[in-house]
Design an enzyme around this catalytic site. Sequence first.
Site, PDB file in Angstrom:
ATOM      1  CE  LYS A 144      -0.402   0.007   5.067  1.00 53.37           C
ATOM      2  NZ  LYS A 144      -1.314  -0.015   6.220  1.00 53.37           N
ATOM      3  NE  ARG A 173      -6.089  -0.163  11.594  1.00 51.99           N
ATOM      4  CZ  ARG A 173      -4.887  -0.338  11.041  1.00 51.99           C
ATOM      5  NH1 ARG A 173      -4.022   0.681  10.988  1.00 51.99           N
ATOM      6  NH2 ARG A 173      -4.537  -1.507  10.574  1.00 51.99           N
ATOM      7  CE1 TYR A 186       9.096  33.052   1.292  1.00 53.82           C
ATOM      8  CE2 TYR A 186       9.545  30.703   1.099  1.00 53.82           C
ATOM      9  CZ  TYR A 186       9.119  31.891   0.539  1.00 53.82           C
ATOM     10  OH  TYR A 186       8.709  31.926  -0.766  1.00 53.82           O
ATOM     11  CG  MET A 199       6.023  24.013  -1.892  1.00 55.25           C
ATOM     12  SD  MET A 199       4.676  24.812  -2.800  1.00 55.25           S
ATOM     13  CE  MET A 199       3.658  25.391  -1.445  1.00 55.25           C
TER      14      MET A 199
END
Length: 807
Positions: free
Chosen positions: A477, A574, A702, A751
């Site tokens: 998966k 779960r 930043y 990013m």
Amino acid sequence: MQHIAESTGGRFLSHGPIVEIDHISIDSRVNEYGAYDLFIAFRGQNHNGHDFIPELIKKGVKNFIVEEDVEAVENINIIKVTTSVKALQTLATVKRKRFISPVIGITGSNGKTIIKEWLYDILSTRFSVLKSPKSYNSQIGVPLSVWPIGPEFNMGIFEAGISQPGEMEKLASIISPTIGIFTNIGTAHEEFFDSQNQKVSEKLKLFKDSEALVFCMDHELIARQINESFIGEKIGWSFNGKGVYNVELKEGHHLAIRKGTEQYTFSVNLKDKASLENIVHCIITSLVLGVKTQDIQEGIDRIQPIKMRLELKKGINRSYLIDDTYNNDVAGLHKALDFMDQQKHVSNKTIILSDFIQNKHSKTFYTELNQLLLQKNVNRLIGIGPQLSQHKQVFDLPATFYTNTESFLQSDEIHQFQNELVLIKGARQFALEKVSKLLAEKGHKTVLEVNLDAITHNLNFYRSLLKPDTKIMVVVKALAYGSGSEEVSKMLEFHKVDYLAVAYADEGVALRKNGVTLPIMVMNASDDDPFNLMRFNLEPEIFSLEQLKSFTEAYALADRELQAHLILNTGMNRLGFNPEDLDQLIDYITSNKSIKVKSVFTHLAASEELEHSDFTKDQVDKFRSGAQKIEDALAYKPIRHILNSGGIVRHNSFQEDMVRLGIGLHGIEVSHLKDGDLQNTAYLKTVISQIRYVKSGETIGYGRSGVAKKDMKIATIAIGYADGYLRVFGNGNAFVVIQGQKAKTVGNICMDMSMVDVTGLNANVGDEVVVFGENPSVSQLADWAGTIPYEILTNVSNRVKRVFYTE
């Protein structure tokens, strides 16, 4: 074949036509065989070549060597021997004895493959050379390398590696080198030798009959033993003025090599000590063989960083590329074509092939090349180079030809690839890496390199912990934990795992569309999925009675049997049936004959943690009680499975019928009991986009969180949080590796970019940057981020190009 039987001491189990063998294979995956091919069956830890013999006979194989009794077949040559390895070694030894030209043998702890490849580049200017493909230096790899030797070659270069005493004598008789190179000695396989002295002594056995031996006098242990025991010409060289040849590195990357009054100067674009040592071995060996200095320099100029691997990656217009652009020789072409043939998900196959650099001018050679390409089901040839162009009339498959790489790059054909598998195979001077870059799907410089050999190793490690009849379900998966589910699944199918598991139906659909045929369990199927589940033969995990009823009704409408996997909740809380749900579940299943329970399983909540062992055992007891109750109500026994990767290691006695292997396949041993037994499978790499100098007091990035407390050299690298490099790694909380040097992050992660401190480091624009791999590892990044390795791997975004490779 009679001669083969006699030389190997074998006996015929059945007789076929009398033939001379051209090609030997030990790989059942090779799709086509000719009448002159021989398959040697080996018993491996997880594969037995004898099991594939009936299938291979259907493919057209007519000649076999076996070490088990197999059924005789009319018109098929089957020879039984004591051991297949010894038979293969014997056949190669017989071929080697017929070869009268020089053979170079290379051994040592490091550098064998690099020296072999570089020597090949240099000596090919003068000789027709046969060399070991890639790093074929083992008890099986060496005879496979030597077998093709014949009169069309006038030089052989073979490497030999050993892991324990007693192995080198066998390789020495196969290679029988006239000239030897002893590279160095290190700590590899140290546990199998009494001392470094013994290791050197064992490796020296390769050269017992050699006429000359090249070695570095600066390795004192090697030099001492060679001077004491080697009886041929000792060609020692040194950086420190104590050799037959003495070497000095001068400004401008020049090597000055002196032998008595003779002096040679070569220009080399190499910096590190290991590479310099490797190239000196090559230069001195070439000088001993009488190669002219200008020819040696021409070979050195062709040298590039060597990728000893075949790379599979996505290309433009839904194509796949196999990148094998580092050299072109016949043995390597066979290996590349075999790898190409294993990619069953693409039927249309094209090869972009350069000239062979060893002046292959004969029409016979190109006729045989044509037959090889047809045999390997290649649909189209693009030939690059004057030799291929000159012999274009011998090729029967559709083909176009270009005199050089630039003319191909400027043609319309370069833009017309789609829905095909493209093998790019060429000698270095043709620079076919330009073609590879142009045809690759994405231009993003950040890539995740996935080592298929390491995945195979990890699979085999976990298999070694299991009983022979325990099945394996591999969880693929989330892109196989970020690696790439389609490519990994196809490899797992070859290695005969029993089941795959995915999270969602669309993941299973994608695997089916890419040719994966293994049974697939869908762990979180929804009420919208039955049509696709039926259409693509996917098996849902069932976790509630409501879900079971919904699926049963949908399958009944299509008159199909529901093949279900029942999950029991034993403490994970779960998904799954609670113990009090079982009576209703059993009543419903037994009253609906269209339901087939394929397996019953549960999830362990903390299998990897010692402090939760009692809880795990309680889960196992609850599971076994519930599974038994279901089995008692059925007329058959479903598969039971409970263990995940951590459980296989820490709670091995609870194997049941099957285990589920997930993160462990990717080299992460979550229980930390067997860390040293797994191999790293994934390397996240990027490049330096720009380097700038920042003065003390200025800020970086930043938010101005990065502050230069002194004058700094800053590298901007092409990876950010959109690629999966988390913001938490900024501001010095992580490091990357550039040319073996650690560089800490500076300022916030952006990013698409990050900044690292390369003050005082050797770093240049375009340099490769290792984000994770061996160092730092995925586990280290997880520790820095306060998370788990699963998150680091699965966070690598889809825009990061995946490159799959095999050594």
